[in-house]
Design a protein around this motif. Structure first.
Motif, mmCIF file in Angstrom:
data_model
loop_
_atom_site.group_PDB
_atom_site.id
_atom_site.type_symbol
_atom_site.label_atom_id
_atom_site.label_comp_id
_atom_site.label_asym_id
_atom_site.label_seq_id
_atom_site.Cartn_x
_atom_site.Cartn_y
_atom_site.Cartn_z
ATOM 1 N N GLU A 227 20.297 16.109 80.492
ATOM 2 C CA GLU A 227 21.218 15.487 81.653
ATOM 3 C C GLU A 227 21.696 16.722 82.205
ATOM 4 N N ALA A 228 22.115 17.838 81.584
ATOM 5 C CA ALA A 228 22.798 18.992 82.240
ATOM 6 C C ALA A 228 21.807 19.449 83.433
ATOM 7 N N TRP A 229 20.579 19.475 82.757
ATOM 8 C CA TRP A 229 19.523 20.005 83.581
ATOM 9 C C TRP A 229 19.238 19.339 84.938
ATOM 10 N N GLN A 230 19.336 18.013 84.743
ATOM 11 C CA GLN A 230 19.313 17.361 86.069
ATOM 12 C C GLN A 230 20.221 17.445 87.041
ATOM 13 N N GLU A 231 21.453 17.699 86.548
ATOM 14 C CA GLU A 231 22.677 17.726 87.330
ATOM 15 C C GLU A 231 22.557 19.321 87.925
ATOM 16 N N LYS A 232 22.187 20.257 87.221
ATOM 17 C CA LYS A 232 22.284 21.431 87.746
ATOM 18 C C LYS A 232 21.404 21.885 88.695
ATOM 19 N N TYR A 233 20.040 21.172 88.579
ATOM 20 C CA TYR A 233 19.190 21.315 89.690
ATOM 21 C C TYR A 233 19.293 20.688 91.158
ATOM 22 N N LYS A 234 20.718 19.668 91.195
ATOM 23 C CA LYS A 234 20.978 19.435 92.450
ATOM 24 C C LYS A 234 21.727 20.516 93.085
ATOM 25 N N ASP A 319 17.093 10.802 88.613
ATOM 26 C CA ASP A 319 17.674 11.370 87.353
ATOM 27 C C ASP A 319 17.190 10.149 86.390
ATOM 28 N N ASN A 369 12.009 16.097 92.421
ATOM 29 C CA ASN A 369 12.933 17.104 91.591
ATOM 30 C C ASN A 369 12.091 18.102 90.836
#
Length: 461
Positions: A227-234, A319, A369
């Motif tokens: 979950e954090a990885w998805q957000e970080k890549y934004k 996501d 992504n």
């Protein structure tokens, strides 16, 4: 049994009667067991032409080989002619014009060594023995791609030999349609590429190499990490890119390994990775500030000499919900029988990759992504069938939450592979194929399909 006359072939010729044959037929993926009729190691363009003439005169199919890394083994085959160009590996760096020209058999390590020693980074791949040309033809993902672009984005010219033995030069001014196709369409469709010329990026001396291995990770931590990885890549700085492998290993158990490059110092790397460190505290966390060349050497040295595996690559465009992440992680909760390693891997996209329009080159999936890789690795050959079937079965779920497939991580079981690999660009690719290889001489299991015209003699009484 047909006796072939090999005297017209030049270069180093290896047949089934030669002692070296058993070793020379092998692919990097040792699960590939193919027995070509003859392997021709070409050192000149004339060697390539003679191999093409031999194949045509004897009604034989060919395959093009440089690094032996095709995941499904389409650079080799049974009772065919392998045209191997790995000995054509000269590299010419022109600092005045800021270009590097490589011969068609140059591999990643050779290219990194040549450019790195002169202070230039290069957006190449991670595995040392992958052919740099084939890497580029499929788009070319790497740890530097979010900053420097895909491998194909720095290509300014290519030369190839067509089915008639003609040398074709293509760039933005000459044979522009073919130049467009070569930037992302994958290898083997239009001819045998003998050279590529790339724009060199500006010199960058130092980089931070990231090596993280969260061993024995808790399942809940793993969910939070994705979950954090998805957000970080934004919001990820384009100077950084990573590969995150969620693995199940017979040696280390369940874990997550993150490898990457940050074109900046350790402070920048720590700032980028802070959300990840806050979630998982177990395992090893290593940041090393070093030259770009040293970092690429370490990454490449981490790859095994060869493997037996089945894998695939699909594109992630959105996501995933918590429920979908759980389902993904459950896919590798148990390995297939005989498997020593299995993994779901997120290869980072974005950055300057997305800044190029998806119809500007044949590489279509620029808005994704991540590339979602999936693999199973085994050692004993008897487990090959069950592992292949296991991967194909698990891919059904992965397919349902992804869109499109990566031609450099091919999978034989893909339906409508042209659309999967090339999206809307596949229609134009067919027209280019018809123009430059109208007789479909360069064909293989997942080539660009063209409609073959059948001519009939009509007898009128």
């Amino acid at each position: 049994m047909i006796n072939f006359d090999y005297r017209g072939l030049t270069g180093e010729v290896i047949t089934k009667d030669d002692f070296e044959y058993e070793e020379e037929r092998k692919a990097w993926n040792r699960a590939i067991e193919k027995y070509p009729l003859v392997i021709v190691y070409c050192e000149t363009e004339e060697d390539i032409r003679n191999a093409i003439i031999f194949a045509k005169n004897n009604s034989l199919s060919i395959r093009i080989r440089s690094g032996r890394h095709h995941y499904e083994g389409y650079s080799t085959g049974n009772d065919i002619v392998v045209i191997d160009i790995s000995k054509m590996n000269k590299i010419y760096i022109d600092e005045k014009n800021e270009t590097v020209k490589i011969q068609g058999g140059t591999r990643n390590r050779e290219l990194y060594e040549a450019t790195g020693k002169m202070g230039y980074p290069f957006p190449g791949g991670g595995c040392p023995t992958v052919g740099a040309v084939a890497f580029t033809l499929g788009g070319g993902w790497g740890y530097s791609a979010r900053l420097l672009g895909l491998g194909c984005d720095r290509l300014v010219e290519a030369e190839l030999i067509d089915s008639n033995g003609n040398l074709i030069v293509c760039n933005k001014d000459v044979n522009e349609d073919l130049f467009w196709a070569l930037r992302g369409c994958g290898g083997g469709n239009f001819g045998i590429v003998t050279s590529m010329t790339f724009n060199l990026p500006p010199k960058i001396e130092m980089v931070t190499l990231v090596n993280i291995d969260f061993t024995n990770i808790d399942f809940e931590e793993n969910i939070n990490l994705v979950e954090a990885w998805q957000e970080k890549y934004k919001v990820l700085d384009k100077r950084a890119n990573f590969k995150m492998a969620i693995y199940n290993s017979s040696e280390k158990g369940r874990g997550v390994k993150i490898t990457g490059l940050v074109y900046g110092d350790k402070k920048l790397a720590n700032d980028v990775l802070k959300p990840i460190r806050d979630i998982v505290t177990t395992g090893t966390y290593s940041l090393e500030y070093m030259t770009v060349l040293e970092a690429n050497r370490i990454i490449q040295d981490s790859h095994p000499e060869y493997e037996k595996y089945k894998s695939s690559g699909n594109f992630v465009y959105r996501d995933y919900t918590r429920e979908e992440i759980i389902e993904l992680l459950n896919l590798i909760e148990e390995r297939a029988e005989g498997a020593v390693y299995t993994a779901i891997t997120f290869y980072g996209l974005g950055g300057v990759i997305k800044e190029v329009k998806k119809d500007s080159t044949a590489f279509y999936h620029r808005d994704a992504n991540f590339i979602l890789g999936f693999q199973s690795v085994w050692e004993d050959a008897k487990y090959a069938p069950i592992n292949r079937s296991w991967v194909v079965e698990k891919l059904k779920y992965i397919k349902s939450i992804t869109k499109g497939s990566f031609v450099n991580f091919p999978c034989a079981e893909i339906d409508n592979y042209e659309e999967e690999y090339y999206g809307e660009n596949s229609r134009l690719l067919k027209k280019i194929k018809e123009k430059y290889d109208k007789d479909d001489f360069f064909n293989f299991e997942q080539d660009i399909r063209i409609e073959k015209k059948l001519w009939y003699n009509i007898l009128v009484e």
